[in-house]
Design a protein around this motif. Sequence first.
Motif, mmCIF file in Angstrom:
data_model
loop_
_atom_site.group_PDB
_atom_site.id
_atom_site.type_symbol
_atom_site.label_atom_id
_atom_site.label_comp_id
_atom_site.label_asym_id
_atom_site.label_seq_id
_atom_site.Cartn_x
_atom_site.Cartn_y
_atom_site.Cartn_z
ATOM 1 N N GLU A 1 24.882 -5.901 -49.534
ATOM 2 C CA GLU A 1 24.426 -4.538 -48.676
ATOM 3 C C GLU A 1 23.876 -5.190 -47.515
ATOM 4 O OE1 GLU A 1 25.731 -1.675 -48.733
ATOM 5 O OE2 GLU A 1 26.637 -2.082 -50.553
ATOM 6 N N LYS A 2 23.206 -6.350 -47.521
ATOM 7 C CA LYS A 2 22.357 -7.009 -46.649
ATOM 8 C C LYS A 2 23.408 -7.609 -45.534
ATOM 9 C CE LYS A 2 18.900 -10.693 -46.030
ATOM 10 N NZ LYS A 2 17.912 -11.608 -46.430
ATOM 11 N N TYR A 3 24.372 -8.264 -46.042
ATOM 12 C CA TYR A 3 25.090 -9.029 -45.142
ATOM 13 C C TYR A 3 26.495 -8.200 -44.857
ATOM 14 C CZ TYR A 3 22.215 -12.854 -46.121
ATOM 15 O OH TYR A 3 21.015 -13.541 -46.266
ATOM 16 N N ARG A 4 26.533 -7.094 -45.288
ATOM 17 C CA ARG A 4 27.836 -6.062 -44.991
ATOM 18 C C ARG A 4 28.207 -5.837 -43.480
ATOM 19 N NH1 ARG A 4 30.801 -3.297 -48.428
ATOM 20 N NH2 ARG A 4 29.433 -3.499 -49.939
ATOM 21 N N LEU A 5 26.950 -6.184 -42.556
ATOM 22 C CA LEU A 5 27.330 -5.947 -41.070
ATOM 23 C C LEU A 5 28.064 -7.009 -40.568
ATOM 24 C CD1 LEU A 5 23.780 -4.570 -40.092
ATOM 25 C CD2 LEU A 5 25.688 -3.459 -40.198
ATOM 26 N N LEU A 6 27.910 -8.235 -40.999
ATOM 27 C CA LEU A 6 28.794 -9.588 -40.810
ATOM 28 C C LEU A 6 30.237 -9.163 -40.651
ATOM 29 C CD1 LEU A 6 26.356 -12.250 -42.213
ATOM 30 C CD2 LEU A 6 26.444 -11.411 -39.945
ATOM 31 N N VAL A 7 30.657 -8.513 -41.520
ATOM 32 C CA VAL A 7 32.225 -8.068 -41.545
ATOM 33 C C VAL A 7 32.530 -6.657 -41.086
ATOM 34 C CG1 VAL A 7 32.529 -9.760 -43.619
ATOM 35 C CG2 VAL A 7 31.997 -7.348 -43.902
ATOM 36 N N GLY A 8 31.542 -6.204 -40.477
ATOM 37 C CA GLY A 8 31.830 -4.712 -39.883
ATOM 38 C C GLY A 8 33.206 -4.573 -38.874
ATOM 39 N N ALA A 9 33.227 -5.796 -38.071
ATOM 40 C CA ALA A 9 34.245 -5.746 -37.103
ATOM 41 C C ALA A 9 35.485 -6.827 -37.402
ATOM 42 C CB ALA A 9 33.655 -6.362 -35.769
ATOM 43 N N LYS A 10 35.542 -7.202 -38.561
ATOM 44 C CA LYS A 10 36.496 -7.890 -39.112
ATOM 45 C C LYS A 10 37.425 -7.135 -40.054
ATOM 46 C CE LYS A 10 33.872 -12.251 -39.147
ATOM 47 N NZ LYS A 10 33.723 -13.346 -39.793
ATOM 48 N N PRO A 11 38.489 -7.617 -40.247
ATOM 49 C CA PRO A 11 39.695 -6.982 -41.253
ATOM 50 C C PRO A 11 39.380 -7.485 -42.586
ATOM 51 C CG PRO A 11 40.985 -8.485 -40.071
ATOM 52 C CD PRO A 11 39.541 -8.543 -39.399
ATOM 53 N N VAL A 12 38.089 -7.375 -43.029
ATOM 54 C CA VAL A 12 37.760 -8.078 -44.211
ATOM 55 C C VAL A 12 37.003 -7.004 -44.957
ATOM 56 C CG1 VAL A 12 36.267 -9.890 -45.195
ATOM 57 C CG2 VAL A 12 37.459 -10.293 -43.215
ATOM 58 N N THR A 13 37.231 -6.971 -46.458
ATOM 59 C CA THR A 13 36.505 -5.979 -47.061
ATOM 60 C C THR A 13 35.472 -6.683 -48.083
ATOM 61 O OG1 THR A 13 38.217 -6.143 -49.036
ATOM 62 C CG2 THR A 13 38.396 -4.178 -46.948
ATOM 63 N N LEU A 14 34.471 -6.311 -48.166
ATOM 64 C CA LEU A 14 33.397 -6.932 -48.775
ATOM 65 C C LEU A 14 32.687 -5.950 -49.862
ATOM 66 C CD1 LEU A 14 31.152 -9.234 -49.446
ATOM 67 C CD2 LEU A 14 29.718 -8.071 -47.763
ATOM 68 N N SER A 15 33.065 -6.122 -51.283
ATOM 69 C CA SER A 15 32.655 -5.421 -52.106
ATOM 70 C C SER A 15 31.962 -6.035 -53.656
ATOM 71 C CB SER A 15 34.132 -4.816 -52.902
ATOM 72 O OG SER A 15 34.949 -5.927 -53.216
ATOM 73 N N TYR A 16 31.347 -5.327 -53.969
ATOM 74 C CA TYR A 16 30.595 -5.959 -55.395
ATOM 75 C C TYR A 16 31.023 -5.041 -56.408
ATOM 76 C CZ TYR A 16 26.967 -6.153 -58.682
ATOM 77 O OH TYR A 16 26.186 -6.491 -59.878
ATOM 78 N N LEU A 17 31.805 -5.835 -57.459
ATOM 79 C CA LEU A 17 32.341 -5.110 -58.546
ATOM 80 C C LEU A 17 31.461 -4.770 -59.702
ATOM 81 C CD1 LEU A 17 35.806 -6.686 -58.490
ATOM 82 C CD2 LEU A 17 35.070 -4.819 -57.233
ATOM 83 N N GLY A 18 30.196 -5.574 -59.774
ATOM 84 C CA GLY A 18 29.312 -5.185 -60.820
ATOM 85 C C GLY A 18 29.921 -5.957 -62.078
ATOM 86 N N GLY A 19 29.452 -5.850 -63.151
ATOM 87 C CA GLY A 19 29.963 -6.152 -64.534
ATOM 88 C C GLY A 19 28.496 -6.064 -65.450
ATOM 89 N N PRO A 20 28.702 -7.002 -66.666
ATOM 90 C CA PRO A 20 27.634 -6.714 -67.648
ATOM 91 C C PRO A 20 26.291 -7.291 -67.057
ATOM 92 C CG PRO A 20 29.160 -8.752 -68.006
ATOM 93 C CD PRO A 20 29.723 -7.801 -66.874
ATOM 94 N N GLU A 21 25.420 -6.748 -67.740
ATOM 95 C CA GLU A 21 23.889 -7.090 -67.352
ATOM 96 C C GLU A 21 23.560 -8.499 -67.690
ATOM 97 O OE1 GLU A 21 21.271 -4.168 -68.841
ATOM 98 O OE2 GLU A 21 21.858 -2.501 -68.234
#
Length: 424
Positions: A298-318
């Motif tokens: 979430e901290k660096y999501r702004l860096l891809v705001g103007a690009k055709p790039v999707t930034l996602s966190y899928l999570g997983g086991p603890e």
Amino acid sequence: MSATSWSSPIPAASRSVMRPADSLKRRIVVAFVLFGLGASAFFAIIAAIAVEGIEVQLVDKRLEAAVAWAAPRHAAGLEVDMPAGLRFHRNEAIPAAVRGLPAGVHKVDVGATRLHVLAGRDARGSWVLVDHESDYDKIERVVYSMFGAVFAGFLLLASLLGGFLGKRVVTPISALAQAVRSDGVPPALTGRKDELGVLARALESHTAELRTFLDRERHFTGDVSHELRSPLTVIMGAAEILMQDGAAPAARAPAERIYRAAQEAAESVTVLLLLARAPVLSSLPPVEIGAVAAEEVEKYRLLVGAKPVTLSYLGGPELAVRAPRELCAAAIGNLVRNACQYTEHGSIVVRLLPGRIIVEDTGPGLPAAVVATLGSGGAPSSGSGGTGLGLALARRICDFLGGGFAYQPCAGGGSRFTLSFPAG
């Protein structure tokens, strides 16, 4: 990401279990035993040659001398008075057990008795001289038994001597290794006059120089990091004032950039200060890696705001790790920011797997020169930004935390970084 070098404290000596085949004492004992076997085999051959030579002189020559005296007298029809135990037979008088023997000396077993027989032929036919009472075979067995006992004793002595010398050699070396592991060499070892004393003094001198250098570098890093905190705090405070409501619109955007840069520099200072202080990881509370990764995404999501790039966190086991939260955030956030900065299209995926976290992108990947240096921990950085750590320091942070750092190029282009952590 820029590469900032730092030196970790001297790691604890490895306590891996030594295999028996790797033991120096075992090798010394084996060397002595092999020497004993070789020497025993050599002397056994010499002894066998000597015993056979003695047999020729005591038995064969005795039979030949007796035949030289008895054969002419027997041919002349004279009475042959043989020495005790010797019997001379000719032609039909030859016993069946020794009949038909070729010329020469033979050993013939008749029941439980071994006979020495000298066979031959002259103008009057075949003859044999039989020794019924020779004790040489018994003497020979006694001699060989004595040699066997001597050889067995020699091997036992060689193994005991090898074990004694091995202990005398290995015990001081083990004491020296334990002393180095305990961060100090006792005077009992440095005061020795032999080669071990020379080695102990050299290790003590080298360890002292290395400790001084690392302490100086650690103190320098800590002092510089500490001194930077005050001016960075001032810069961030001034930027916050410029960002307040009522400030000039032309000054607000530069103030935000100044604030972000100062905040990232402060995070970098915190990381360097933590590395310089080298906290005891086992005493720290567990950190949830999933939460840290989600925050960095979430901290660096702004860096891809103007690009055709999707930034996602899928999570997983603890995954909980006993480590400073700032170090975990720096290692993960550095990779996320680098991916956001250099990926122009496609996707950036951050996900958790058992015991590790993966940052994968569809960017240009790493140059071959950088990939070649990843294994040595001296990878250069490309670009700048983030906390200023670079790939080399991200890897060293993982090493510091007892984890692992791995890079793998993706089949369709891009990079895949895997950070593995020990479970807390």
